[in-house]
Design an enzyme around this catalytic site. Sequence first.
Site, PDB file in Angstrom:
ATOM      1  N   GLY A   2       0.828  85.450  41.442  1.00 51.94           N
ATOM      2  CA  GLY A   2       1.309  86.546  40.367  1.00 51.94           C
ATOM      3  C   GLY A   2       0.542  86.965  39.262  1.00 51.94           C
ATOM      4  O   GLY A   2      -0.946  86.644  39.486  1.00 51.94           O
ATOM      5  N   GLN A   3       0.957  87.698  38.009  1.00 50.34           N
ATOM      6  CA  GLN A   3       0.093  88.286  37.402  1.00 50.34           C
ATOM      7  C   GLN A   3      -0.536  87.391  36.491  1.00 50.34           C
ATOM      8  O   GLN A   3      -1.931  87.317  36.574  1.00 50.34           O
ATOM      9  CB  GLN A   3       0.837  89.266  36.457  1.00 50.34           C
ATOM     10  CG  GLN A   3      -0.039  89.927  35.431  1.00 50.34           C
ATOM     11  CD  GLN A   3       0.683  90.654  34.047  1.00 50.34           C
ATOM     12  OE1 GLN A   3       1.807  90.317  34.119  1.00 50.34           O
ATOM     13  NE2 GLN A   3      -0.055  90.964  33.249  1.00 50.34           N
ATOM     14  N   ASP A  38       2.187  80.170  46.755  1.00 44.33           N
ATOM     15  CA  ASP A  38       3.137  81.430  46.327  1.00 44.33           C
ATOM     16  C   ASP A  38       3.823  81.789  47.744  1.00 44.33           C
ATOM     17  O   ASP A  38       3.507  81.454  48.769  1.00 44.33           O
ATOM     18  CB  ASP A  38       2.406  82.548  45.776  1.00 44.33           C
ATOM     19  CG  ASP A  38       3.170  83.520  45.196  1.00 44.33           C
ATOM     20  OD1 ASP A  38       2.770  83.750  43.976  1.00 44.33           O
ATOM     21  OD2 ASP A  38       4.175  84.201  45.314  1.00 44.33           O
ATOM     22  N   ASP A  65       8.021  78.943  49.039  1.00 40.64           N
ATOM     23  CA  ASP A  65       9.276  79.523  48.230  1.00 40.64           C
ATOM     24  C   ASP A  65       9.505  78.521  47.127  1.00 40.64           C
ATOM     25  O   ASP A  65       9.593  77.498  47.366  1.00 40.64           O
ATOM     26  CB  ASP A  65      10.345  79.939  48.992  1.00 40.64           C
ATOM     27  CG  ASP A  65      11.667  80.554  48.018  1.00 40.64           C
ATOM     28  OD1 ASP A  65      12.302  80.976  48.812  1.00 40.64           O
ATOM     29  OD2 ASP A  65      11.621  80.236  47.042  1.00 40.64           O
ATOM     30  N   TYR A 110      16.555  88.150  32.347  1.00 39.65           N
ATOM     31  CA  TYR A 110      15.251  87.395  32.345  1.00 39.65           C
ATOM     32  C   TYR A 110      15.372  86.736  31.143  1.00 39.65           C
ATOM     33  O   TYR A 110      15.051  85.391  31.135  1.00 39.65           O
ATOM     34  CB  TYR A 110      14.328  88.355  32.211  1.00 39.65           C
ATOM     35  CG  TYR A 110      12.812  87.951  32.125  1.00 39.65           C
ATOM     36  CD1 TYR A 110      12.200  88.195  30.853  1.00 39.65           C
ATOM     37  CD2 TYR A 110      12.174  87.107  32.982  1.00 39.65           C
ATOM     38  CE1 TYR A 110      10.799  87.601  30.719  1.00 39.65           C
ATOM     39  CE2 TYR A 110      10.782  86.450  32.913  1.00 39.65           C
ATOM     40  CZ  TYR A 110      10.447  86.835  31.491  1.00 39.65           C
ATOM     41  OH  TYR A 110       9.126  86.393  31.445  1.00 39.65           O
ATOM     42  N   LYS A 119      15.342  82.315  30.505  1.00 41.03           N
ATOM     43  CA  LYS A 119      14.374  81.722  29.757  1.00 41.03           C
ATOM     44  C   LYS A 119      14.850  80.917  28.746  1.00 41.03           C
ATOM     45  O   LYS A 119      14.309  80.040  28.626  1.00 41.03           O
ATOM     46  CB  LYS A 119      13.112  82.908  29.446  1.00 41.03           C
ATOM     47  CG  LYS A 119      12.297  83.520  30.288  1.00 41.03           C
ATOM     48  CD  LYS A 119      11.391  82.515  31.184  1.00 41.03           C
ATOM     49  CE  LYS A 119      10.516  83.098  32.343  1.00 41.03           C
ATOM     50  NZ  LYS A 119       9.861  82.059  33.010  1.00 41.03           N
ATOM     51  N   ILE A 139       1.691  90.497  28.310  1.00 38.04           N
ATOM     52  CA  ILE A 139       0.278  89.990  28.583  1.00 38.04           C
ATOM     53  C   ILE A 139      -0.293  91.226  29.501  1.00 38.04           C
ATOM     54  O   ILE A 139       0.043  91.652  30.370  1.00 38.04           O
ATOM     55  CB  ILE A 139       0.322  88.824  29.658  1.00 38.04           C
ATOM     56  CG1 ILE A 139       0.910  87.788  28.331  1.00 38.04           C
ATOM     57  CG2 ILE A 139      -1.127  88.385  29.987  1.00 38.04           C
ATOM     58  CD1 ILE A 139       0.969  86.137  29.317  1.00 38.04           C
TER      59      ILE A 139
HETATM   60  C1  VAH Z   1       8.148  91.272  30.843  1.00 37.48           C
HETATM   61  N1  VAH Z   1       6.029  91.024  30.648  1.00 37.48           N
HETATM   62  O1  VAH Z   1       8.017  92.395  30.334  1.00 37.48           O
HETATM   63  C2  VAH Z   1       7.405  90.100  30.824  1.00 37.48           C
HETATM   64  C3  VAH Z   1       7.235  89.676  29.333  1.00 37.48           C
HETATM   65  C4  VAH Z   1       7.850  89.869  26.925  1.00 37.48           C
HETATM   66  C5  VAH Z   1       7.313  90.432  28.352  1.00 37.48           C
HETATM   67  O2  VAH Z   1       8.308  88.618  29.431  1.00 37.48           O
HETATM   68  O3  VAH Z   1       9.501  91.081  31.515  1.00 37.48           O
END
Ligand code: VAH
Length: 310
Positions: A9-10, A32, A50, A140, A144, A170
């Site tokens: 991933g990134q 990954d 996975d 998302y 989190k 990031i």
């Molecule tokens: C996103 N790069 O854009 C991630 C990050 C705060 C941004 O969680 O979902």
Amino acid sequence: KILVIGAAGQIGSELTLKLREFFGKDNVIASDIKDGSEELMFSGPFEIADATDKDLIEEIITKHQITDVYLMAAMLSATAEKIPMKAWHLNMESLFIILNLAKDQKVNRVFWPSSIAVFGPTTPKEDTPQTTVMEPSTVYGISKQTGERWCEYYFNKYGVDVRSLRYPGIISYKTLPGGGTTDYAIEIFHEAIKNKKYSSFLSEKTGLPMMFMDDAIKATVDIMEAPSENIKVRSSYNLAAMTFTPEELANQIKTQIPEFEISYEPDFRQSIADSWPSSIDDSEARKDWGWEHEYDLSKLTSTMIEGLKN
Ligand code: VAH
């Protein structure tokens, strides 16, 4: 030995290469669901897995005698809005697998990334405090925020040594972005160099907390290497470096590519960005384990352009 899950991933791919530099390439196992770059695949052990496959992850941990896990697999904000239940499953199931292995003493230490996405529209937008109102309005962000609650619970109830950072957006040039809302700040550099123009999917005044990849990786390794007694926050630490808007980023790029032109066509990601803070108070991280950033907007811009030109 270290296992990086989501190593293609990134963040995962640069984190894995950095960890291999620090700890030796054979001591850092990458995994990954898909192949990574040549460099990643051939610079040390790589396992296709996975992150939600409990038996396979446990098998890898036993086979390689893993002590530390960096769980970097997740579906980011923009993609998660399109497939909420798949995003919830990946982001939560992968975390429970690792927390339970740590609870059963099969893993010593866990790093799990959170995000400024845990904050929502009712959170104070400037200098957002470590502890404040958090009503995330994205799949998302909800995953989190829930993950943070579980990390703190497993620390308090089972003594699991899990550490976490609320990453801002990031920015890096070595890996392509993966479905985030802050990805405009990566795409803009590729477009500026290739076409001298970019149409931003966030409006010009959208200020967001951002960080260069090297700072994010430094913070990640620093918090994992800090003595356990220094880690006072076991949900997730606020982490910050800078804030900029697409307009400010474009103006900075113009100092190196004068003919660069930016236009604005906000899309569905504008409402995601509008729900997030524009600046973060990370004084707890600076106090508890000595966090400090190195890259500001000017250094980020010159490093990105330099890195993409080669
Ligand atoms: C996103 N790069 O854009 C991630 C990050 C705060 C941004 O969680 O979902």
